[in-house]
Motif scaffolding. Structure first.
Motif, PDB file in Angstrom:
ATOM      1  N   GLU A 237      57.291  24.393  40.683  1.00 43.81           N
ATOM      2  CA  GLU A 237      58.470  23.538  40.666  1.00 43.81           C
ATOM      3  C   GLU A 237      58.755  22.876  42.011  1.00 43.81           C
ATOM      4  O   GLU A 237      59.304  21.787  42.075  1.00 43.81           O
ATOM      5  CB  GLU A 237      59.676  24.370  40.228  1.00 43.81           C
ATOM      6  CG  GLU A 237      60.887  23.573  39.765  1.00 43.81           C
ATOM      7  CD  GLU A 237      61.870  23.295  40.885  1.00 43.81           C
ATOM      8  OE1 GLU A 237      62.751  22.447  40.688  1.00 43.81           O
ATOM      9  OE2 GLU A 237      61.763  23.918  41.955  1.00 43.81           O
ATOM     10  N   GLU A 238      58.355  23.548  43.102  1.00 46.26           N
ATOM     11  CA  GLU A 238      58.743  23.069  44.422  1.00 46.26           C
ATOM     12  C   GLU A 238      57.561  22.810  45.353  1.00 46.26           C
ATOM     13  O   GLU A 238      57.368  21.700  45.840  1.00 46.26           O
ATOM     14  CB  GLU A 238      59.689  24.101  45.061  1.00 46.26           C
ATOM     15  CG  GLU A 238      60.045  23.843  46.516  1.00 46.26           C
ATOM     16  CD  GLU A 238      61.025  22.697  46.699  1.00 46.26           C
ATOM     17  OE1 GLU A 238      61.286  22.326  47.852  1.00 46.26           O
ATOM     18  OE2 GLU A 238      61.515  22.167  45.696  1.00 46.26           O
ATOM     19  N   LEU A 239      56.759  23.833  45.617  1.00 44.79           N
ATOM     20  CA  LEU A 239      55.756  23.730  46.674  1.00 44.79           C
ATOM     21  C   LEU A 239      54.636  22.750  46.337  1.00 44.79           C
ATOM     22  O   LEU A 239      54.277  21.895  47.165  1.00 44.79           O
ATOM     23  CB  LEU A 239      55.176  25.113  46.969  1.00 44.79           C
ATOM     24  CG  LEU A 239      56.171  26.156  47.479  1.00 44.79           C
ATOM     25  CD1 LEU A 239      55.490  27.499  47.671  1.00 44.79           C
ATOM     26  CD2 LEU A 239      56.811  25.696  48.787  1.00 44.79           C
ATOM     27  N   ILE A 240      54.056  22.865  45.146  1.00 51.98           N
ATOM     28  CA  ILE A 240      52.943  21.979  44.790  1.00 51.98           C
ATOM     29  C   ILE A 240      53.369  20.517  44.701  1.00 51.98           C
ATOM     30  O   ILE A 240      52.689  19.637  45.262  1.00 51.98           O
ATOM     31  CB  ILE A 240      52.269  22.458  43.489  1.00 51.98           C
ATOM     32  CG1 ILE A 240      51.552  23.793  43.743  1.00 51.98           C
ATOM     33  CG2 ILE A 240      51.279  21.419  42.969  1.00 51.98           C
ATOM     34  CD1 ILE A 240      50.915  24.401  42.524  1.00 51.98           C
ATOM     35  N   PRO A 241      54.496  20.181  44.027  1.00 49.37           N
ATOM     36  CA  PRO A 241      54.919  18.772  44.014  1.00 49.37           C
ATOM     37  C   PRO A 241      55.123  18.208  45.414  1.00 49.37           C
ATOM     38  O   PRO A 241      54.751  17.065  45.702  1.00 49.37           O
ATOM     39  CB  PRO A 241      56.233  18.809  43.229  1.00 49.37           C
ATOM     40  CG  PRO A 241      56.092  19.984  42.330  1.00 49.37           C
ATOM     41  CD  PRO A 241      55.342  21.008  43.143  1.00 49.37           C
ATOM     42  N   ASN A 242      55.718  19.016  46.307  1.00 49.06           N
ATOM     43  CA  ASN A 242      55.934  18.540  47.674  1.00 49.06           C
ATOM     44  C   ASN A 242      54.629  18.301  48.415  1.00 49.06           C
ATOM     45  O   ASN A 242      54.539  17.437  49.289  1.00 49.06           O
ATOM     46  CB  ASN A 242      56.776  19.546  48.458  1.00 49.06           C
ATOM     47  CG  ASN A 242      58.269  19.343  48.228  1.00 49.06           C
ATOM     48  OD1 ASN A 242      58.681  18.366  47.601  1.00 49.06           O
ATOM     49  ND2 ASN A 242      59.070  20.262  48.708  1.00 49.06           N
ATOM     50  N   SER A 243      53.614  19.088  48.083  1.00 44.74           N
ATOM     51  CA  SER A 243      52.339  18.958  48.797  1.00 44.74           C
ATOM     52  C   SER A 243      51.511  17.767  48.320  1.00 44.74           C
ATOM     53  O   SER A 243      50.600  17.334  49.029  1.00 44.74           O
ATOM     54  CB  SER A 243      51.518  20.252  48.633  1.00 44.74           C
ATOM     55  OG  SER A 243      50.988  20.356  47.321  1.00 44.74           O
ATOM     56  N   GLN A 244      51.821  17.253  47.139  1.00 36.29           N
ATOM     57  CA  GLN A 244      50.967  16.237  46.530  1.00 36.29           C
ATOM     58  C   GLN A 244      51.505  14.813  46.661  1.00 36.29           C
ATOM     59  O   GLN A 244      50.988  13.896  46.038  1.00 36.29           O
ATOM     60  CB  GLN A 244      50.768  16.562  45.045  1.00 36.29           C
ATOM     61  CG  GLN A 244      50.031  17.866  44.799  1.00 36.29           C
ATOM     62  CD  GLN A 244      48.614  17.838  45.348  1.00 36.29           C
ATOM     63  OE1 GLN A 244      47.823  16.955  45.024  1.00 36.29           O
ATOM     64  NE2 GLN A 244      48.282  18.817  46.189  1.00 36.29           N
TER      65      GLN A 244
END
Length: 271
Positions: A237-244
């Motif tokens: 919900e948070e970390l992967i979307p921010n990284s991409q």
């Protein structure tokens, strides 16, 4: 020193491990005194690395011990049930918290997304709440892991590896919170305090997690999987979307792979 730590009650071990992860957050937050901001590429790498660590920890430190404990305690062909139920409830719990508590997601692309109930809180406070919400399952995971080790459900080295892995990813997380707060116009001291205090809840939740599984052993496999479900929710919900976002997806993905590999190595080698 090691022998002294190993001789402690699992609740005290979990509490001290929580203190360690808080200290790593505080060290990351202290970078606000040296730098004005973290660039988008570095933030993407930090988020990718943190997601990799948490994904690996969710399986090797939490789900696998949950299934093993169920197998050793007579669940038979139903050994997967505690892991399944706990994992789903953990993700659902974080989803409910996310929808109720007002908080702010400051995406790597610069877009701010406010979630939870309507609130007049400042953007700084909302950003603080966002990180705090996601620190709770990390602390709970540490507590449950040490509690499980105390009950003989997993190796103490596995719990130590989990605490070390979460501590490693808390360092960049502290910087990722304190620097945007500083950029909003707060003083360096205030930005640092907001950054480090967001991890204080890890100490509390680690202590609670260890206490619960040592007092009510029957919930141990469910608690392990619950922590895993909550951590995976945070990642997706948070970390992967921010990284991409913002054009750094490839390097962020490699950071995810490296974080996953490091946590996997720590857990398997130490466990």
């Amino acid at each position: 020193m090691v022998d002294w730590f190993l001789s402690l009650n699992p609740i005290w071990q979990a509490t001290l491990a929580g203190v360690f992860t808080w200290l790593m957050t505080a060290l990351g937050s202290s970078l606000v005194f040296l730098f004005h901001e973290v660039n988008d590429k570095l933030l993407a790498i930090m988020n990718g690395f943190a997601a990799g660590v948490m994904f690996a920890a969710s399986y090797w430190s939490l789900l696998a011990p949950s299934i093993d404990f169920a197998e050793q305690n007579g669940y038979g062909i139903w050994s997967f049930v505690p892991a399944l139920v706990g994992f789903l409830v953990g993700g659902l719990f974080l989803r409910i918290v996310d929808s109720v508590v007002p908080h702010l997601h400051k995406r790597t692309s610069g877009v701010e997304e406010t979630e939870g109930v309507a609130s007049s809180l400042s953007s700084t406070t909302l950003l603080f709440l966002a990180v705090t919400i996601h620190n709770i399952p990390e602390g709970l995971a540490i507590g449950v892991a040490f509690g499980a080790a105390g009950q003989g459900a997993s190796a103490i080295t596995s719990a130590l590896g989990l605490a070390l892995g979460i501590g490693l990813q808390n360092f960049p997380e502290g910087a990722a919170l304190s620097m945007p707060i500083r950029a909003e116009g707060s003083t360096k001291g205030h930005a640092f305090n907001m950054g480090q205090s967001s991890a204080l809840f890890e100490i509390i939740s680690a202590t609670i997690g260890a206490w619960l599984v040592t007092q009510i052993t029957v919930i141990l496999p469910y608690a392990l999987a619950f922590a895993a479900g909550a951590m995976v929710f945070v990642c997706v919900e948070e970390l992967i979307p921010n990284s991409q976002t913002n054009g750094h997806s490839e390097v962020a993905t490699m950071a995810f792979v490296i974080g996953f590999a490091i946590m996997m190595t720590l857990d398997v080698a130490l466990g």
